[in-house]
Design a protein around this motif. Structure first.
Motif, short mmCIF file in Angstrom:
data_model
loop_
_atom_site.label_atom_id
_atom_site.label_comp_id
_atom_site.label_asym_id
_atom_site.label_seq_id
_atom_site.Cartn_x
_atom_site.Cartn_y
_atom_site.Cartn_z
N GLU A 146 -9.49 7.41 -29.25
CA GLU A 146 -9.30 7.08 -27.74
C GLU A 146 -9.38 5.31 -27.43
OE1 GLU A 146 -11.78 10.74 -27.78
OE2 GLU A 146 -11.47 9.09 -29.10
N LYS A 147 -10.15 4.79 -28.33
CA LYS A 147 -10.30 3.33 -28.34
C LYS A 147 -9.01 2.76 -28.70
CE LYS A 147 -12.92 0.68 -27.27
NZ LYS A 147 -14.16 0.23 -27.91
N LEU A 148 -8.51 3.30 -29.91
CA LEU A 148 -7.09 2.80 -30.34
C LEU A 148 -5.88 3.11 -29.25
CD1 LEU A 148 -5.27 1.67 -32.63
CD2 LEU A 148 -5.07 4.07 -33.44
N ALA A 149 -6.13 4.12 -28.67
CA ALA A 149 -4.97 4.50 -27.79
C ALA A 149 -5.13 3.34 -26.49
CB ALA A 149 -5.12 5.82 -27.28
N TYR A 150 -6.42 3.05 -26.14
CA TYR A 150 -6.69 2.19 -25.15
C TYR A 150 -6.17 0.68 -25.26
CZ TYR A 150 -9.44 -1.09 -22.36
OH TYR A 150 -9.87 -2.10 -21.70
N ILE A 151 -6.56 0.52 -26.54
CA ILE A 151 -5.90 -0.87 -26.98
C ILE A 151 -4.53 -0.93 -26.75
CG2 ILE A 151 -6.01 -2.65 -28.74
CD1 ILE A 151 -8.64 -1.70 -29.53
N VAL A 152 -3.79 0.09 -27.45
CA VAL A 152 -2.45 -0.11 -27.42
C VAL A 152 -1.67 0.17 -26.10
CG1 VAL A 152 -0.46 1.51 -28.39
CG2 VAL A 152 -2.23 0.88 -29.81
N ASP A 153 -2.08 0.95 -25.20
CA ASP A 153 -1.69 1.13 -23.96
C ASP A 153 -1.93 0.01 -22.95
OD1 ASP A 153 -0.43 2.64 -21.98
OD2 ASP A 153 -1.86 4.02 -21.59
N SER A 154 -2.97 -0.71 -23.34
CA SER A 154 -3.16 -2.09 -22.49
C SER A 154 -2.43 -3.25 -22.78
CB SER A 154 -4.78 -2.43 -22.69
OG SER A 154 -5.64 -1.61 -22.25
N THR A 155 -1.64 -3.05 -23.98
CA THR A 155 -0.73 -4.05 -24.06
C THR A 155 0.69 -3.68 -23.95
OG1 THR A 155 -1.16 -3.67 -26.48
CG2 THR A 155 -2.32 -5.66 -25.53
N THR A 216 -17.65 -7.91 -27.28
CA THR A 216 -18.82 -7.77 -26.56
C THR A 216 -19.54 -6.22 -27.00
OG1 THR A 216 -18.27 -6.97 -24.75
CG2 THR A 216 -18.52 -9.31 -24.91
N GLY A 217 -18.54 -5.32 -27.03
CA GLY A 217 -18.75 -4.17 -27.39
C GLY A 217 -19.54 -3.43 -26.11
N TRP A 218 -18.96 -3.99 -24.97
CA TRP A 218 -19.32 -3.43 -23.74
C TRP A 218 -18.93 -1.99 -23.08
CZ3 TRP A 218 -19.24 -8.74 -20.77
CH2 TRP A 218 -20.41 -9.48 -21.34
N ASP A 219 -18.83 -0.99 -23.80
CA ASP A 219 -18.20 0.34 -23.78
C ASP A 219 -19.02 1.00 -22.75
OD1 ASP A 219 -15.80 -0.01 -25.23
OD2 ASP A 219 -17.18 0.29 -27.02
N TYR A 220 -18.70 1.72 -21.77
CA TYR A 220 -19.38 2.68 -21.05
C TYR A 220 -18.49 3.86 -20.63
CZ TYR A 220 -16.20 -0.26 -17.77
OH TYR A 220 -15.18 -0.75 -16.98
N GLY A 221 -19.07 4.74 -19.92
CA GLY A 221 -18.37 6.10 -19.53
C GLY A 221 -18.01 6.80 -20.72
N PRO A 222 -16.84 7.73 -20.66
CA PRO A 222 -16.28 8.60 -21.53
C PRO A 222 -15.81 7.62 -22.87
CG PRO A 222 -15.18 8.80 -19.28
CD PRO A 222 -15.99 7.61 -19.26
N MET A 223 -15.70 6.54 -22.62
CA MET A 223 -15.25 5.60 -23.67
C MET A 223 -16.36 5.44 -24.75
SD MET A 223 -12.59 4.28 -25.54
CE MET A 223 -11.26 3.83 -24.40
N LYS A 224 -17.65 4.99 -24.05
CA LYS A 224 -18.81 4.95 -24.85
C LYS A 224 -18.97 6.16 -25.65
CE LYS A 224 -23.43 5.79 -24.72
NZ LYS A 224 -24.42 6.99 -24.71
N SER A 450 -2.25 8.95 -32.23
CA SER A 450 -2.76 10.33 -32.73
C SER A 450 -3.97 10.80 -31.95
CB SER A 450 -3.01 10.29 -34.26
OG SER A 450 -1.86 10.39 -34.84
N CYS A 451 -4.02 10.76 -30.88
CA CYS A 451 -5.08 10.90 -29.69
C CYS A 451 -4.65 11.98 -28.82
CB CYS A 451 -5.52 9.45 -29.09
SG CYS A 451 -6.71 9.85 -27.63
N ASN A 452 -5.59 12.60 -28.46
CA ASN A 452 -5.26 13.86 -27.42
C ASN A 452 -4.89 13.19 -26.01
OD1 ASN A 452 -6.67 15.20 -24.80
ND2 ASN A 452 -5.89 16.76 -26.23
N HIS A 453 -3.91 13.39 -25.56
CA HIS A 453 -3.36 12.76 -24.34
C HIS A 453 -4.52 12.50 -23.13
CE1 HIS A 453 -0.58 11.13 -21.32
NE2 HIS A 453 -0.56 12.11 -20.74
N ILE A 454 -4.80 13.63 -22.68
CA ILE A 454 -6.00 13.68 -21.64
C ILE A 454 -7.31 13.02 -22.05
CG2 ILE A 454 -7.31 15.27 -19.89
CD1 ILE A 454 -4.05 15.01 -19.50
N ASP A 455 -7.60 13.17 -23.19
CA ASP A 455 -8.83 12.17 -23.61
C ASP A 455 -8.41 10.71 -23.40
OD1 ASP A 455 -10.23 14.63 -24.21
OD2 ASP A 455 -9.84 14.73 -26.15
#
Length: 514
Positions: A146-155, A216-224, A450-455
């Motif tokens: 999920e974190k990998l997909a977030y980093i990829v999608d954000s750029t 910083t590692g300031w994760d929160y919510g479902p990502m945490k 390779s992450c579940n799309h809805i997750d």
């Protein structure tokens, strides 16, 4: 505007998004939303609605030349990704980096972010290239998918909107130029595009937030929760999560000697071929190299570049004795075929966009927004309207086409900076492209990682809303202080830090793990 018109405009996109989140069945959700919209357009005639679902809204998407190229490109890209993975190059690359360079979770996130920022020339290339390359690194460091997909999608879509030489930049400048002609305004489209960059608060903020979270590692919510699961249990995806384009790790045959060059050489070849293709399709002889990069066809270049690079990757795999010629061909074909489900989702995403257009979703949002515009609130109204439209339709390019002429005309009418209006539109359009479950780049980011799309959508959305909220305040202040983009951007970035820190303090990990 009567109630029936309002319902017609909002039901299809809301149905697609809500069903996708509730059922986690993206294909079914998109199809039902298209069917409902088509039926409503045909006065609740179910049979005609079903007929139009296929022959008016879904299948005509294949007639679009860019869509055809996108399908071909995605298939070839998946074939190359699988070739790099099974050819041993990705594993060797990850092993070398994690042994000699990247040894912490923080470092793994930072190097992935750097890769996403560096591959800035196409939103389609980023997710399906960066994801597979860095997945082996993040997996070794127990960073969640999920974190990998977030980093990829954000750029993915954010970075290309900041450059004139990207396919996005060329498209946007073309819209600006057309708008100027229609308004008889004597402005410089390229200069005004660049002037709007500091006003892309959400765009820049989403890129910077990844860097902040990584350091910083300031994760929160479902990502945490996803990160804690990966760190404590080693489970990179949620139990029972359906993951597309996931390939099982295979043992290398006896005598195979893949090296890091099995990854580096294809990547260098790919980048060179993309720029060569852009120069060729942009007629470098007439327009010059820089002009050709802006005028060239990115999709044509990507199709040829990925196909040739796959051949190079296959040749290296054969030379390293990882596979023979027959296995190399089979691997490429298997990789292409593995994209079938993704291509269906993209096809349906184009279909829901057509339905929303026919139902007047964008027109509804624009009409509501125009009545609220004032000089002080122009930025926030355009931003919110663009965000809602792009999230509902899953398309930023359609938002650019719809809102850019409106924003420019409003800026000229109230004597506001044109660059500001353009930057706000781009920023709002990126929001939906970034986090809508029916956005093609969001889908590709899930697949590439390779992450579940809805997750992926659920874990990324709180972060996207954090940036959007900070950008909202930045635009509000910008409107009242007369349009200074750098002040508004600074406020946005400061607020992102404050909000992220506060939410992590309340809902995140108590201790940073590097």
């Amino acid at each position: 505007m009567d109630a029936q018109t309002v319902l017609l405009a909002i039901i299809p996109p809301l149905l697609a998004i809500s069903l996708a989140i509730i059922t986690k069945q993206v294909i079914l959700s998109l199809f039902l939303a298209i069917f409902v919209g088509a039926t409503m357009l045909n006065s609740e005639n179910v049979w005609t609605g079903l007929f139009d679902t296929f022959f008016t809204f879904i299948l005509p998407g294949f007639e679009n030349v860019d869509h055809q190229r996108m399908i071909c490109f995605c298939a070839f890209c998946s074939g190359l990704s699988l070739m790099l993975e099974r050819g041993g190059g990705a594993e060797a690359f990850a092993t070398t980096l994690t042994k000699n360079v990247v040894k912490t979770r923080r470092g793994g996130q930072l190097v992935t972010w750097l890769g996403g920022v560096a591959i800035w020339f196409s939103d389609s290339t980023n997710p399906v290239l960066i994801g597979p390359i860095f997945r082996n690194i993040t997996d070794k460091l127990r960073i969640s998918r999920e974190k990998l997909a977030y980093i990829v999608d954000s750029t993915t879509a954010a970075v290309p909107t900041l450059f004139t030489l990207s396919a996005w930049g060329a498209y946007i400048i073309g819209i600006i130029e057309t708008s100027y002609q229609e308004l008889s305004y004597n402005g410089n489209p390229t200069s005004d595009f660049l002037a709007g960059v500091p006003y892309q608060y959400y765009t820049i903020g989403s890129i910077v937030m990844v860097l902040i979270i990584a350091i910083t590692g300031w994760d929160y919510g479902p990502m945490k929760r996803a990160e804690d699961r990966a760190l404590k249990t080693g489970k990179l995806v949620e139990d029972g999560a359906e993951v597309r384009s996931h390939t099982e790790k295979r043992e290398l045959p006896a005598g195979a000697k893949p090296s890091i060059w099995n990854m580096i050489i294809p990547l260098v070849v790919l980048i060179i071929l993309i720029f060569v293709g852009m120069a060729y399709t942009g007629d470098a002889a007439t327009n010059g190299f820089v002009g050709a990069l802006a005028a060239g066809s990115s999709l044509k270049s990507l199709v040829i570049a990925f196909f040739i690079t796959a051949i190079v990757a296959g040749a290296l795999a054969i030379r390293s004795k990882v596979m023979n010629f027959k296995e190399a061909v089979s691997t490429f074909i298997e990789g292409c075929c593995s994209m079938m489900e993704v291509l269906i989702i993209m096809m349906l995403a184009w279909g829901i966009g057509s339905v929303c257009s026919a139902c007047g979703t964008s027109d509804f949002i624009v009409q509501v927004s125009e009545n609220l515009l004032t000089p002080a609130t122009m930025c926030i109204i355009i931003f919110v309207a663009a965000c809602l439209t792009s999230f509902s339709t899953g398309s930023s390019w359609s938002v650019f086409a719809i809102f850019t002429p409106i924003a420019i005309s409003m800026a000229l009418a109230i004597d506001a900076p044109v660059g500001m209006a353009i930057g706000v539109v781009l920023s709002g359009g990126i929001f939906g492209d970034h986090c809508s479950p029916i956005s093609d780049t969001t889908v590709l980011s899930s697949v590439g990682s390779s992450c579940n799309h809805i997750d992926h959508v659920k874990t990324q959305l709180p972060y996207a809303l954090t940036v959007a909220s900070a950008a909202f305040v930045g635009y509000l202040i910008t409107g009242f202080i007369g349009g200074n983009g750098f002040i508004g951007l600074a406020i946005t970035l400061i607020l992102i830090c404050i909000i992220s820190f506060t939410l992590n303090r309340q809902f995140g990990r108590k201790k940073q793990t590097v």
